[in-house]
Design an enzyme around this catalytic site. Structure first.
Site, PDB file in Angstrom:
ATOM      1  CD  GLU A  98      -2.822  -1.339   2.327  1.00 17.55           C
ATOM      2  OE1 GLU A  98      -3.981  -1.795   2.212  1.00 17.55           O
ATOM      3  OE2 GLU A  98      -2.292  -1.101   3.423  1.00 17.55           O
ATOM      4  CB  ALA A 151      -7.579  -5.164  12.732  1.00 16.45           C
TER       5      ALA A 151
END
Length: 455
Positions: free
Chosen positions: A177, A326
């Site tokens: 990213e 997460a």
């Protein structure tokens, strides 16, 4: 056992695990104290967008107190946890002014998150910041945009090329990213802003020691991501291990021993994580053991051996080889909260069961790769799935609207709204190292953040 209103729950760390635990105890007959060394909850999967000028820190890091303002049974305190007395059921911490605090508990939930790992070469951190904190992202923003500023005023062609070369170490989601966004920035975000340089001349190099990037996504998605990065102009170099980092470049070594040097002034480390030091502190206090990454080994219900009242969750727990993402933190935080509630009502606790919701990573504007329960998506469809998921999990309605507006401005117009930088941000890590401080994030006393890197 009847429900009690005097049950004290201390939650250390307001990352995904700690925050979700606090939320799910909202209506429980308990008093909750959340202790974190920072005053914000960091949505770490979007930290790379802070570093590349898309989002502001307020959009990725809302105040903990604001997030939990409607939870009347929750108290938030900003302090750095320094010790655990499991026999006396107390947590000690130091406030930012240096005064000590002590918190008694009946149930303890620790979600300390993870730190950056340099695989035994912590000296690399001086010139290659990681991506774990707001400080890291703001420093990287200063270095990335500052590199273009320096190139604009550089007369020597070789030095200018060095300023316009960016090396990202690590081919996981964060590295991909970052590399994609720096390439997008150089090709569209800075168009028409400079007179002496063309930002499109910037070179972005993504280095990874494995045979492919995004290895966890499978060969097909990995290859598609690599092709998209190459379309953007990113040079993908796999099978290369970083053997040296200094102010002027990166040394890499191939598996066959071949060495090379990449001259560059901006290096970003997105490879490797290590559990928070709180895991080691808990292990020492309880007699539990840690794995090679420093994660504390827990029982199937996320509690410590011999201490059913103490939970270790998220990135700092070692259980069934679960990944440090997460979703593991969120689900283990919810599990810990539900276990506390079940015990208060005389019910037996259950083991933790993780439900894998897949992985995703953006590569460029309107292009992402997604792996979800056998579904493999890429391109625009993958990007739409990424958009929906991240809007859903962003904390707070206001942040969702603000982030959506910034994304529209960036993805449609190609511009960046957050480009303010300071020299202090860019050189802060080096200055602190010269002054004897370990790193920027630890220069001010403040419990571990509980920031889990994952998608």
């Amino acid at each position: 056992m009847a429900a009690r209103s005097d049950h004290r729950v201390v939650i250390v760390g307001a990352g995904f695990g700690g925050l979700f635990a606090a939320k799910f105890l909202r209506r429980a007959p308990v008093s909750v104290t959340v202790v974190d060394r920072r005053n914000y909850h960091l949505f770490q999967p979007l930290l790379y967008q802070l570093a590349t000028g898309i989002l502001s820190q307020g959009e990725v890091a809302p105040p903990i107190r604001d997030v939990l303002r409607k939870h009347a049974n929750v108290t938030v305190e900003m302090a750095t946890v320094t010790g655990f007395d499991l026999a006396g059921r107390r947590v000690t911490a130091i406030r930012p002014d240096g005064t000590e605090r002590s918190y008694g508990y009946d149930s303890l939930i620790v979600g300390g998150g993870a730190d950056q790992s340099y695989f035994g070469h912590d000296e690399f951190a001086r010139f290659a910041p990681g991506m774990k904190t707001i400080d890291d992202a703001l420093e990287l923003r200063g270095r990335i945009f500052g590199a273009f500023e320096m190139a604009e005023s550089e007369d020597d062609p070789e030095a200018r090329r060095s300023w316009l070369t960016f090396v990202v170490v690590g081919g996981g989601a964060t590295g991909v990213e970052l590399a994609g966004q720096i390439a997008e920035l150089s090709r569209s975000g800075l168009a028409g802003n400079f007179r002496r340089i063309d930002p499109k001349d910037a070179r972005v190099v993504l280095v990874d020691g494995g045979p492919e990037i995004l290895a966890a996504f499978g060969d097909r998605l990995s290859q598609k991501a690599a092709r998209e990065l190459e379309r953007l102009g990113v040079t993908v170099r796999t099978g290369m291990v970083v053997s040296g980092v200094d102010a002027f470049g990166v040394d890499v070594t191939a598996h066959d021993g071949t060495r090379d040097r990449i001259a560059c002034r901006t290096k970003i480390w997105a490879a490797g994580v290590a559990a928070s030091p709180l895991a080691g502190m808990l292990a020492e206090a309880s007699g539990a053991s840690c794995d090679r990454s420093g994660r504390i080994k827990v029982l199937p219900d996320c509690t410590l051996p011999g201490h059913p009242e103490v939970f270790a969750i998220g990135d700092m727990m070692a259980l069934d080889d679960l990944p440090g993402v997460a979703e593991v933190a969120m689900q283990s935080g919810i599990h810990a909260a539900n276990t506390v509630k079940r015990r208060l009502h005389g019910k037996d606790p259950a083991d933790f069961t993780y439900r894998d919701l897949g992985s995703m990573a953006t590569v460029s504007r309107f292009h992402a790769v997604v792996s979800f329960k056998g579904i493999r998506a890429s391109g625009f469809l993958g990007w739409l799935m990424w958009l929906v998921v991240h809007l859903t999990f962003l904390t707070g309605f206001k942040n969702r609207i603000s982030a959506l507006l910034h994304w529209a401005w960036t993805f449609l117009a190609g511009s960046r709204a957050e480009r303010t930088i300071t020299v202090r941000q860019a050189v802060g890590r080096v200055a602190l190292a010269d002054a004897g401080a370990d790193d920027l994030s630890r220069s001010v006393p403040a419990a571990d953040p509980g920031e889990e890197d994952g998608r």
